[in-house]
Design a protein around this motif. Sequence first.
Motif, PDB file in Angstrom:
ATOM      1  N   SER A 152      11.144   4.860 -15.350  1.00  0.00           N
ATOM      2  CA  SER A 152      10.814   3.764 -14.431  1.00  0.00           C
ATOM      3  C   SER A 152       9.613   4.100 -13.550  1.00  0.00           C
ATOM      4  CB  SER A 152      12.029   3.462 -13.545  1.00  0.00           C
ATOM      5  OG  SER A 152      11.782   2.356 -12.723  1.00  0.00           O
ATOM      6  N   GLY A 153       8.665   3.171 -13.521  1.00  0.00           N
ATOM      7  CA  GLY A 153       7.479   3.311 -12.682  1.00  0.00           C
ATOM      8  C   GLY A 153       6.301   3.968 -13.355  1.00  0.00           C
ATOM      9  N   VAL A 160       1.813   3.586 -13.083  1.00  0.00           N
ATOM     10  CA  VAL A 160       1.096   4.812 -12.699  1.00  0.00           C
ATOM     11  C   VAL A 160       0.007   5.124 -13.719  1.00  0.00           C
ATOM     12  CG1 VAL A 160       1.329   7.323 -12.492  1.00  0.00           C
ATOM     13  CG2 VAL A 160       2.948   5.815 -11.323  1.00  0.00           C
ATOM     14  N   ASP A 218      11.986   9.475 -10.600  1.00  0.00           N
ATOM     15  CA  ASP A 218      11.180   8.563 -11.401  1.00  0.00           C
ATOM     16  C   ASP A 218       9.838   8.369 -10.703  1.00  0.00           C
ATOM     17  OD1 ASP A 218      11.391   6.513  -9.396  1.00  0.00           O
ATOM     18  OD2 ASP A 218      13.283   5.848 -10.281  1.00  0.00           O
ATOM     19  N   TYR A 219       9.014   7.483 -11.258  1.00  0.00           N
ATOM     20  CA  TYR A 219       7.639   7.351 -10.777  1.00  0.00           C
ATOM     21  C   TYR A 219       7.478   6.301  -9.686  1.00  0.00           C
ATOM     22  CZ  TYR A 219       6.456  10.544 -14.507  1.00  0.00           C
ATOM     23  OH  TYR A 219       6.382  11.666 -15.314  1.00  0.00           O
ATOM     24  N   HIS A 220       8.593   5.812  -9.161  1.00  0.00           N
ATOM     25  CA  HIS A 220       8.561   4.972  -7.968  1.00  0.00           C
ATOM     26  C   HIS A 220       8.607   5.814  -6.697  1.00  0.00           C
ATOM     27  CE1 HIS A 220       8.862   1.198 -10.096  1.00  0.00           C
ATOM     28  NE2 HIS A 220       9.945   1.594 -10.733  1.00  0.00           N
ATOM     29  N   ASP A 221       8.803   7.095  -6.838  1.00  0.00           N
ATOM     30  CA  ASP A 221       8.939   7.973  -5.682  1.00  0.00           C
ATOM     31  C   ASP A 221       7.677   7.910  -4.814  1.00  0.00           C
ATOM     32  OD1 ASP A 221       8.751  10.745  -4.234  1.00  0.00           O
ATOM     33  OD2 ASP A 221      10.817  10.637  -4.969  1.00  0.00           O
ATOM     34  N   ARG A 245       3.024   7.804  -5.232  1.00  0.00           N
ATOM     35  CA  ARG A 245       2.064   6.926  -4.562  1.00  0.00           C
ATOM     36  C   ARG A 245       1.074   7.742  -3.729  1.00  0.00           C
ATOM     37  NH1 ARG A 245      -0.859   3.352  -5.408  1.00  0.00           N
ATOM     38  NH2 ARG A 245       0.904   2.566  -6.620  1.00  0.00           N
TER      39      ARG A 245
END
Length: 225
Positions: free
Chosen positions: A96-97, A101, A213-216, A220
Motif C-alpha cells: 500500500s502506497g 511513491v 507500508d509506503y503511507h508512513d 513522505r
Amino acid sequence: MLQLDFTPEAYLFDMNGTMIDDMGFHLIAWANVLNNELHANLTDEQVKQQMYGKNEELLARVFGEDHFTQAQADAIAMDKERAYQAAYKPHLQLISGLGPVLAEAQRKGIKMAIGTAAIPFNIDFVLDNLQLREYFPVIVSANDVKQSKPHPEVFLKCAELLGVAPAKCIVFEDAPKGVEAALNAGMKAVAITTLHEAHEFAQYPNILAFVKDYHDPAIRELLER
C-alpha cells in the motif's frame, strides 16, 4: 525526523517483501519443499531465517554444499517458485502506497533500480503483471551477481548502472541481510517490516526508518528531501 544529511539521487528496491507483501507465501512454499519433500524437519522460524540469498545457497545452507547437483538444485527451486506463484498470484499487488511513491519519485527525477535475490522468472511475474517496468531501467537479479546479500555487490551494481554514487542511494529492504548489504555498500536504508520485526534489525546503524507500508510519514519526508 529522518537523520539524513544529503539529497537522495536514487532509490534501490529489494522486491519480495519490499515492493510486494509476499514473503509469507515464500515461507509456505519453502517449508513445504524443505519439510514435506526433502525431509529437512525445520520449524517455520528456522525456514524464515534461511530465506535470503539465492535459492541454491539456501539449499546448501540447509543440506550442505554438495548435497545437490546444480541441476537438482535448479529443479527444486523452480518447483518451489511455481508453487509460490500459483498461490500468490490472486493476491499480487504493490504494498500500500508504493504506486504513488514510484510515480512521484519518477516525476522528481529520482533514479530507481531493483536489486533482488529473485530469479528473472519471479521478477517477470511481478513487473509484468503489475506493469512496473517503466520505473526501473536497472534490474539486478540473482543471475547478475556472484555474491549474494549481505555482500553489497547487488546494490553497488545498481548504483553503478544508474550512474549514482553509493552514498547518494537509499535502499528499501525487508530483510536484515538486505539491510546489512546496504550497510556494506555505504548506503542508508528504510526497513519494511512485512516479515521481520524492528528488533531483528537492531545491529544495523544505517536504518533511517521502519515502515509497515509506503503511507508512513517517513516516506513522505524522504520524498520531500
